[in-house]
Design an enzyme around this catalytic site. Sequence first.
Site, PDB file in Angstrom:
ATOM      1  N   ASP A   1       0.803  -1.228   0.000  1.00  0.00           N
ATOM      2  CA  ASP A   1       0.000   0.000   0.000  1.00  0.00           C
ATOM      3  C   ASP A   1       0.837   1.279   0.000  1.00  0.00           C
ATOM      4  OD1 ASP A   1       0.738  -0.912   2.580  1.00  0.00           O
ATOM      5  OD2 ASP A   1      -0.838   0.262   3.551  1.00  0.00           O
TER       6      ASP A   1
ATOM      7  N   GLU B   1      -0.720  -2.100   5.118  1.00  0.00           N
ATOM      8  CA  GLU B   1       0.150  -2.092   6.310  1.00  0.00           C
ATOM      9  C   GLU B   1       0.029  -0.761   7.042  1.00  0.00           C
ATOM     10  OE1 GLU B   1       3.257  -1.142   8.913  1.00  0.00           O
ATOM     11  OE2 GLU B   1       3.151  -0.176   6.969  1.00  0.00           O
TER      12      GLU B   1
HETATM   13 NI    NI Z   1       6.468   0.904   5.465  1.00  0.00          NI
END
Ligand code: NI
Length: 396
Positions: A83, A141
């Site tokens: 991401d 994440e």
């Molecule tokens: Ni990172």
Amino acid sequence: MTALTDRIQEKVDWLFPQLVAWRRHFHEHPELSFQEQETAAFVYDRLADFGGYELSRPTETSVVARLITGRPGPTLALRADMDALPIQEENALDFASKIPGVMHACGHDGHTAMLLGAAKLLAEQRSSLRGELRLFFQHAEELFPGGGQQLVDAGVMEGVDTVVGAHLGSSLPTGKIGVCLGAMMAAPDTFSITVVGSGGHAAHPNQTVDSVAIAAQVITNLQHIVARNIDPLDSIVVSVTQLQAGTADNVIPGSAWMGGTVRSLDPALRDSMPQRLERVVRGICEAHGAHYSFEYRRGYRPVINDATVTEWVAEVVRSELGGEHLEVIRPSMGGEDFSAYQQKAPGSFFIVGSGNPDLESDFPHHHPRFTIDEAAMRNGVVVFIGLVHKILATAS
Ligand code: NI
């Protein structure tokens, strides 16, 4: 140099232009956490082209690839996160982000490219492997509750014996691989505190319970937890980062709100933090006749690296890249949801140095000028492949 080393280096060198092309593609087309549709589709299609992998989509924007050798042996999982962040890129690169306000400012474009590169080369080496290689292309994440826990909840860790992840790091020079034994990254918890007093005219403070003055005491006293209450040899951060109160110069507001973060490396110390914070808030508020509300939210767990797996990573760095490339690094108070996997199997997280002042790739992570030295990706792939051979190579 062993024969294995030479072979890995040669193959990764051959693949390098492809790694760069993939990374630049991801960099140009960044997607925010939980919205990685195109990235996941791109990864899925490449993996399907490589052949040999059993592919699944445990969540809408993640991909898991399994290389099942059919020979008995352990299961090793490798993880990359995919991401991007809500940041407007300020790099003048020809492959700069095409999406306004969205940018790969943490290097996850490089992580995805590195794991894809390892996948391509390892698909061809299946006949010399045993057990199972499992690759996690993880979404989200950067945004709590994170994709790691969702993948764990979807069962991706079932049967996994060892899990390894990597992060590019701009504060570590290109060429270095950073390893850290034990606690490596903090649990990033957050809190929200409202001091409830009684408002009134600023000229007559005696007729009020001044929420602003009391909030100031709370903020100051919270630091006593860090400075006077916790073992100086333990690591802890308490930061009040938000403060809101009041509407006018001549009005004492009835309440004041603050928010912030607590970072800790030790699970037991972490468990004690809500109570330590609330005790201070309660004591200060009671002393001054105010009420309060207190909320503590747990973030990711701390990343705690297993001794054996970390030593395997270090051995691979020494044998495949050379001892001068290995750097034992200090823990960081940043957070990482790689910890979700470590609840299920011993694991280790390592840093792939990508800082190079000549390429201006030494800006901090999450900075609008962040970028990576692409040469670092080569080292990441070499370590991934070296680890797979170390753990899954057939005896012959
Ligand atoms: Ni990172």
